[in-house]
Design a protein around this motif. Structure first.
Motif, PDB file in Angstrom:
ATOM      1  N   GLU A   1      -7.479   2.326  -5.898  1.00  0.00           N
ATOM      2  CA  GLU A   1      -8.422   1.851  -4.782  1.00  0.00           C
ATOM      3  C   GLU A   1      -9.548   2.824  -4.935  1.00  0.00           C
ATOM      4  O   GLU A   1      -9.302   4.145  -4.952  1.00  0.00           O
TER       5      GLU A   1
ATOM      6  N   GLU B   1      -8.359  -4.478   6.963  1.00  0.00           N
ATOM      7  CA  GLU B   1      -7.428  -3.309   7.408  1.00  0.00           C
ATOM      8  C   GLU B   1      -8.348  -2.748   8.515  1.00  0.00           C
ATOM      9  O   GLU B   1      -9.057  -1.546   8.737  1.00  0.00           O
TER      10      GLU B   1
ATOM     11  N   HIS C   1       0.826  -1.162  -0.091  1.00  0.00           N
ATOM     12  CA  HIS C   1       0.053   0.052   0.033  1.00  0.00           C
ATOM     13  C   HIS C   1       0.809   1.207  -0.018  1.00  0.00           C
ATOM     14  O   HIS C   1       1.873   1.293   1.015  1.00  0.00           O
TER      15      HIS C   1
ATOM     16  N   HIS D   1     -10.124  -5.139  -0.366  1.00  0.00           N
ATOM     17  CA  HIS D   1     -10.101  -4.611   0.888  1.00  0.00           C
ATOM     18  C   HIS D   1     -11.339  -4.843   1.843  1.00  0.00           C
ATOM     19  O   HIS D   1     -12.271  -4.325   1.570  1.00  0.00           O
TER      20      HIS D   1
ATOM     21  N   HIS E   1      -4.026   5.240  -3.349  1.00  0.00           N
ATOM     22  CA  HIS E   1      -5.415   6.058  -3.161  1.00  0.00           C
ATOM     23  C   HIS E   1      -5.354   7.153  -4.306  1.00  0.00           C
ATOM     24  O   HIS E   1      -4.248   7.620  -4.843  1.00  0.00           O
TER      25      HIS E   1
HETATM   26 ZN   LIG Z   1      -6.025   2.270   1.014  1.00  0.00          ZN
END
Ligand SMILES: [Zn+2]
Ligand SMILES: [Zn+2]
Length: 289
Positions: free
Chosen positions: A152, A267, A70, A222, A110
């Motif tokens: 994402e 997460e 990430h 995720h 992101h």
């Molecule tokens: Zn993320």
């Protein structure tokens, strides 16, 4: 069904420790930061570190295709041109480099914030940042890039890019699937107004994602429950089954046939309610059929 399932694990003490950390808690997939996510500066990875990581991973039951990096939190790839934007491009180039060195095939990014300049401008900046980073990577004279950058979806916070499937589609269409793929975050979807709390909601949504983006382009999910309400635009992850998405929607999702090859990464918080092991066991024992 054997789900590829894991969490975000720490690299504290050295990047290869992440493999031990993942195995210790029963992960069959895992995510890491390659550096501290809240600092711009980082040390280069030494050959010793990358070798140790690769060796541990090779000797584990976890395939490299189930490992993902990430991006750190500070970069903003859709920011207006500025020093911070240029720094963000450098970090992306570095992360692409680090993933290649570590043999990790996926890098989640992101999509950033347009900071008031509007989504069109933000998307242009984002596309430019990604293109430039891949170009700078190849200018470094290292082996050919093997890393896919995964876009994402966002929770839809003010000025954020990529909370709506159609918007992600328009970005993905420009970038192309050669060097890019998708990471779908369930908490962010829910916060952005996609109702995953029921079986029919999940089915409708997956079909929608498939028709706009192609399920085969989703490389990581995720898997997070949401503390915030449907459409709240709040990015607050919660323990699986205990948030506003809840057990029934998540059960349908993790058992969804079309998704069963994709690694699921949680997460979720570590607190008095549950830790990572508890969430992994919950998914395996309670959600999986
Ligand atoms: Zn993320
Ligand atoms: Zn989030």
């Amino acid at each position: 069904m054997v789900l590829k399932l894991g969490v975000h694990v720490s690299i504290s003490g050295g990047i290869s420790n992440s493999v031990d950390n993942a195995l210790k808690i029963g992960c069959s997939a895992f995510q890491i930061f390659t550096r501290s996510p809240r600092q711009w500066k980082t040390k280069e990875l030494t050959p010793n570190e990358t070798e140790m990581f690769k060796e541990k991973l090779d000797n584990s039951s976890i395939g490299p295709e189930s490992v993902v990096v990430h991006m750190p939190y500070l970069p903003n790839l859709s920011a207006p041109t500025s020093e911070m934007y240029e720094k963000s491009i450098l970090v992306l180039t570095d992360e692409i480099t680090r993933c290649n060195l570590l043999g990790i095939p996926y890098l989640v990014i992101h999509l950033g914030s347009h900071l008031g300049q509007g989504p069109k401008n933000g998307i242009n900046q984002l596309v430019n940042a990604c293109t430039k980073s891949l170009q700078s990577y190849s200018d470094r004279g290292l082996p050919k890039n093997r890393v896919k950058i995964l876009l994402e979806n966002s929770a839809g916070q003010k000025n954020s890019i990529g909370s709506q499937i159609e918007e992600i589609q328009s970005i993905f269409n420009i970038l192309g699937k050669n060097d890019y793929g998708l990471c779908i975050d369930t908490c962010h979807l829910f916060a952005a107004g996609y109702d995953l709390s029921s079986e029919t909601g999940v089915t409708t949504l997956i079909e929608q994602i498939d028709s706009h983006l192609g399920i085969e382009n989703i490389k990581i999910i995720h898997l997070n429950d949401s503390k915030g309400d449907l459409g709240s635009n709040l990015d607050r992850h919660y323990h699986l089954g205990l948030g506003k998405i809840g057990e029934s929607g998540l059960r349908h999702l993790v058992n969804y046939k079309k998704l069963n090859k994709i690694p699921f990464i949680m997460e979720t918080p570590i607190d008095a309610v549950r830790n990572d092991i508890d969430n992994i066991e919950f998914v395996r024992n309670v959600l999986c059929k």
